[in-house]
Design a protein around this motif. Sequence first.
Motif, PDB file in Angstrom:
ATOM      1  N   PHE A  80       0.638  -1.067  -0.208  1.00 44.69           N
ATOM      2  CA  PHE A  80       0.168  -0.146  -0.551  1.00 44.69           C
ATOM      3  C   PHE A  80       0.781   1.751  -0.002  1.00 44.69           C
ATOM      4  N   THR A  81       2.016   1.392  -0.170  1.00 44.92           N
ATOM      5  CA  THR A  81       3.065   2.036  -0.040  1.00 44.92           C
ATOM      6  C   THR A  81       3.993   2.185  -1.405  1.00 44.92           C
ATOM      7  N   ALA A  82       4.755   2.887  -1.612  1.00 44.17           N
ATOM      8  CA  ALA A  82       5.951   2.922  -2.009  1.00 44.17           C
ATOM      9  C   ALA A  82       7.345   2.221  -1.716  1.00 44.17           C
ATOM     10  N   GLU A  83       7.256   2.593  -0.675  1.00 44.43           N
ATOM     11  CA  GLU A  83       8.364   2.021  -0.068  1.00 44.43           C
ATOM     12  C   GLU A  83       8.562   0.092   0.308  1.00 44.43           C
ATOM     13  N   GLU A  84       6.508   0.065   0.987  1.00 40.80           N
ATOM     14  CA  GLU A  84       6.397  -1.699   0.496  1.00 40.80           C
ATOM     15  C   GLU A  84       6.841  -1.946  -0.574  1.00 40.80           C
ATOM     16  N   VAL A  85       6.275  -1.637  -2.056  1.00 40.77           N
ATOM     17  CA  VAL A  85       6.031  -2.068  -3.033  1.00 40.77           C
ATOM     18  C   VAL A  85       8.470  -2.697  -3.422  1.00 40.77           C
ATOM     19  N   VAL A  86       9.046  -1.696  -2.977  1.00 34.88           N
ATOM     20  CA  VAL A  86      10.376  -1.621  -3.182  1.00 34.88           C
ATOM     21  C   VAL A  86      10.634  -2.643  -3.006  1.00 34.88           C
ATOM     22  N   ARG A  87      10.702  -2.687  -1.410  1.00 35.30           N
ATOM     23  CA  ARG A  87      11.611  -3.909  -0.309  1.00 35.30           C
ATOM     24  C   ARG A  87      10.432  -4.827  -0.674  1.00 35.30           C
ATOM     25  N   VAL A  88       9.242  -5.583  -1.156  1.00 33.95           N
ATOM     26  CA  VAL A  88       8.969  -6.744  -1.796  1.00 33.95           C
ATOM     27  C   VAL A  88       9.926  -6.851  -3.524  1.00 33.95           C
ATOM     28  N   ALA A 128       7.447   4.783  -6.372  1.00 34.25           N
ATOM     29  CA  ALA A 128       8.256   2.891  -5.977  1.00 34.25           C
ATOM     30  C   ALA A 128       8.624   2.991  -8.206  1.00 34.25           C
ATOM     31  N   LEU A 129       7.575   3.588  -8.656  1.00 38.00           N
ATOM     32  CA  LEU A 129       8.068   2.989  -9.986  1.00 38.00           C
ATOM     33  C   LEU A 129       9.648   3.912 -10.576  1.00 38.00           C
ATOM     34  N   LYS A 130      10.055   5.186  -9.535  1.00 36.45           N
ATOM     35  CA  LYS A 130      11.187   5.604 -10.170  1.00 36.45           C
ATOM     36  C   LYS A 130      12.353   5.029  -9.256  1.00 36.45           C
ATOM     37  N   THR A 131      11.729   4.813  -7.926  1.00 33.60           N
ATOM     38  CA  THR A 131      12.859   4.329  -7.612  1.00 33.60           C
ATOM     39  C   THR A 131      13.187   2.780  -8.098  1.00 33.60           C
ATOM     40  N   LEU A 132      11.969   1.469  -8.295  1.00 32.27           N
ATOM     41  CA  LEU A 132      12.658   0.439  -8.857  1.00 32.27           C
ATOM     42  C   LEU A 132      13.400   0.700 -10.161  1.00 32.27           C
ATOM     43  N   VAL A 133      13.400   2.117 -11.474  1.00 29.04           N
ATOM     44  CA  VAL A 133      13.607   1.806 -12.353  1.00 29.04           C
ATOM     45  C   VAL A 133      15.953   1.900 -12.169  1.00 29.04           C
ATOM     46  N   ALA A 134      15.528   3.127 -10.793  1.00 28.66           N
ATOM     47  CA  ALA A 134      16.916   3.405 -10.797  1.00 28.66           C
ATOM     48  C   ALA A 134      17.265   2.557 -10.001  1.00 28.66           C
ATOM     49  N   ASP A 135      16.653   1.159  -9.375  1.00 31.02           N
ATOM     50  CA  ASP A 135      17.703   0.034  -9.084  1.00 31.02           C
ATOM     51  C   ASP A 135      17.653  -1.034 -10.356  1.00 31.02           C
ATOM     52  N   GLY A 136      17.413  -0.356 -11.414  1.00 34.95           N
ATOM     53  CA  GLY A 136      17.897  -1.540 -12.516  1.00 34.95           C
ATOM     54  C   GLY A 136      16.984  -3.194 -12.367  1.00 34.95           C
ATOM     55  N   PHE A 137      15.499  -2.113 -12.160  1.00 37.58           N
ATOM     56  CA  PHE A 137      14.490  -3.571 -12.616  1.00 37.58           C
ATOM     57  C   PHE A 137      13.396  -2.729 -13.838  1.00 37.58           C
ATOM     58  N   GLN A 138      13.407  -3.963 -14.337  1.00 38.13           N
ATOM     59  CA  GLN A 138      12.254  -3.751 -15.648  1.00 38.13           C
ATOM     60  C   GLN A 138      10.830  -3.687 -15.455  1.00 38.13           C
ATOM     61  N   VAL A 139       9.874  -2.433 -15.155  1.00 38.83           N
ATOM     62  CA  VAL A 139       8.713  -2.507 -14.287  1.00 38.83           C
ATOM     63  C   VAL A 139       7.461  -2.781 -15.086  1.00 38.83           C
TER      64      VAL A 139
END
Lengths: 272, 78
Positions: A80-88, A128-139
């Motif tokens: 339910f939050t960007a933080e949780e999304v990135v962690r999972v 969450a998208l911004k963090t995941l893209v920066a982290d190298g994920f294809q989202v």
Amino acid sequence: MMDNNGLKIGSYTLTSRLIVGTGKYTSLELMRDCHAASGSNCVTVAVRRERLVDKTSGRNILDFIDPEKYILLPNTAGCFTAEEVVRVARLGREMLTDSGFRGADWVKLECLGDTRTLLPEPVGTLQALKTLVADGFQVLVYCSDDVMLCKRLQDEGAAAIMPAGSPIGSGQGVLNPNAIRIILEQLKEKNPDYPVIVDAGVGTASDVSLAMELGVDGVLLNTAIAGAKAPLQMAKAMGLATQSGRLAFEAGRIPRKLYATASSPWEGRINA
Amino acid sequence: MLSHVFYGKINPMEVVVNGQIKQVVDGISVQELLDQFQIKPIRVAVERNREIVTRKKFSATRLTAGDQIEIVTFVGGG
């Protein structure tokens, strides 16, 4: 003629335009058989705490998914939050790293607003998208059918946009086909191959066909198969509907007209 | 193998595993913790105090009292 051109999303090429879930099946054996019947080669999975006691005789869902055949798409369902999304998302990536399965470097981003609607929460989704893209994920981003949001998500580097047809598990189908049409026009303006996938809400084969006939690149579904009276049969129906809908889209439908146009020639009638 | 030591009373400490308080032997490694719960390392990911412990480091990573451990796996989902 078969629709053989597959679906490219980021670095992955799917042989079917149907992505299927792994949830809600009455048994893992039935899930495995439904996956096969659907013709899909990409399945979603969720990340949850491992049970510390009462583990079901050591059976893990991955033991029922062939790594040679299927690409796994980990989701962030229940966040339910960007933080949780990135962690999972990172936990999912870690699990797939050196696991023998493909799919470690992509994720289905799902950031929900509340438990009743399960509708995507746009601000958390974008963060969450911004963090995941920066982290190298294809989202691959599950989102609402708001074209402005979809454009923004595309600009921020989403590998695919996945607007909901209707709420998750609701079986209402594609409630706003015109919104999907607009999303398709706008997102494919610069890149006609940019993947747009209808995710969630489909109830039966005609819902899938309708979505595909609009020109979306694929459909992601779970409950419509797992919750059907005969899941195996529905899995096959969904696979066929995906194919027929795509073929019809590529073939190009006739325009809608208010009045009739005769199929048989007017000339030569014996009563002329 | 240290796993048999786990069942003894030698220097127990408390850690939180998946939200549950657990008594474990002082200095237990992540790998030994997984063994204790009969969890196959290949099917899980582990967080220690919100930091992912990679599979390669399961044996070398030793817990300290009060550590918050998450052990997750894949389940069915859409």
